[in-house]
Scaffold this motif. Structure first.
Motif, short mmCIF file in Angstrom:
data_model
loop_
_atom_site.label_atom_id
_atom_site.label_comp_id
_atom_site.label_asym_id
_atom_site.label_seq_id
_atom_site.Cartn_x
_atom_site.Cartn_y
_atom_site.Cartn_z
N LEU A 25 51.68 35.16 57.01
CA LEU A 25 50.51 36.08 56.52
C LEU A 25 51.28 37.59 56.79
O LEU A 25 51.83 37.78 57.48
CB LEU A 25 49.25 35.89 57.42
N PRO A 26 51.07 38.50 55.50
CA PRO A 26 51.65 39.80 55.79
C PRO A 26 50.82 40.61 56.81
O PRO A 26 49.74 40.44 57.16
CB PRO A 26 51.25 40.52 54.36
N HIS A 27 51.79 41.51 57.43
CA HIS A 27 51.11 42.36 58.49
C HIS A 27 51.49 43.76 58.13
O HIS A 27 52.62 44.11 57.63
CB HIS A 27 51.79 42.11 60.05
N LYS A 28 50.57 44.54 58.05
CA LYS A 28 50.42 46.04 57.92
C LYS A 28 51.33 46.59 58.84
O LYS A 28 51.55 46.14 60.12
CB LYS A 28 49.37 46.68 57.96
N LYS A 29 52.44 47.51 58.42
CA LYS A 29 53.41 48.21 59.34
C LYS A 29 53.33 49.57 59.47
O LYS A 29 53.04 50.11 58.36
CB LYS A 29 54.87 47.74 58.65
#
Length: 212
Positions: A25-29
């Motif tokens: 799942l993509p994680h905001k950086k």
């Protein structure tokens, strides 16, 4: 009907659990600026390439993972992997090597001076620098030891080295919403991303270092 809905919900939950566990799942950086953290710049440029060592190490690591190495533990007569394979320690080794720190040579020298501390009976220059337990001893001797409190976010900087009980990686300059940095690492064959938000999920952190 209720059973079908239940199966669908269960399937969604399992899918989410799987994707979250494997960091799919993509994680905001976020960046240092988002937390008013001053980005550390080393005063050393060991390889004289015009870039400070801290930035150099981080850039080299990103270049290495861009090659998408496949996870496989192998022995190389020249020490450094020369094919498409690699393990966790190679992320660190290649990051430091192209910044002027040849871990194969440096670890070998330190082992010869402190063999008892390394608990090594037979020295093998080609593999010793790729073992996490040896790197932990080496960095204890030769790098600046930093906090292992992951919530002390200002003291975690991109290009730092992080050591776990049986694993090692490089601290990213990207952070999660709490300011805790992502880790650039290569742990197993089923890893989808090399840069992951893992620090809060691990309980085996044993060291945090800076070479420059």
């Amino acid at each position: 009907m209720k059973k079908k809905v239940g199966f669908v919900i269960a399937g969604i939950c399992l899918c989410w659990y799987f994707m979250n566990s494997f960091h799919i799942l993509p994680h905001k950086k976020y960046t240092d600026e988002d937390f008013n953290i001053v980005t550390y710049k080393s005063t050393i440029d060991k390889d004289k390439d015009g870039m400070d060592d801290q930035s150099d190490i981080l850039q080299n690591v990103r270049s290495y993972i861009a090659t998408k190495p496949k996870y496989k533990s192998k022995y190389y007569s020249g020490g450094y992997p020369d094919d498409e394979y690699g393990v966790c320690s190679d992320v660190v080794a290649f990051g430091l090597k192209d910044a002027g720190y040849d871990l194969m040579e440096l670890v070998d020298e330190d082992i010869k001076k402190n063999q008892k501390e390394y608990q090594i009976d037979i020295i093998d220059k080609n593999i010793d620098f790729r073992r996490v337990r040896n790197l932990k001893v080496f960095f204890d001797h030769n790098a600046k030891s930093l906090t292992t409190d992951i919530y002390d976010i200002k003291n975690w900087q991109g290009g730092d080295i992080v050591v776990f009980k049986n694993h090692i990686g490089i601290v990213s300059n990207k952070r999660n919403k709490k300011g805790i940095p992502f880790i650039i690492h290569h742990e197993h064959s089923f890893q989808f991303n090399y840069e992951e938000d893992i620090l809060e999920k691990r309980e085996d952190l044993v060291g945090h270092y800076r070479m420059s």
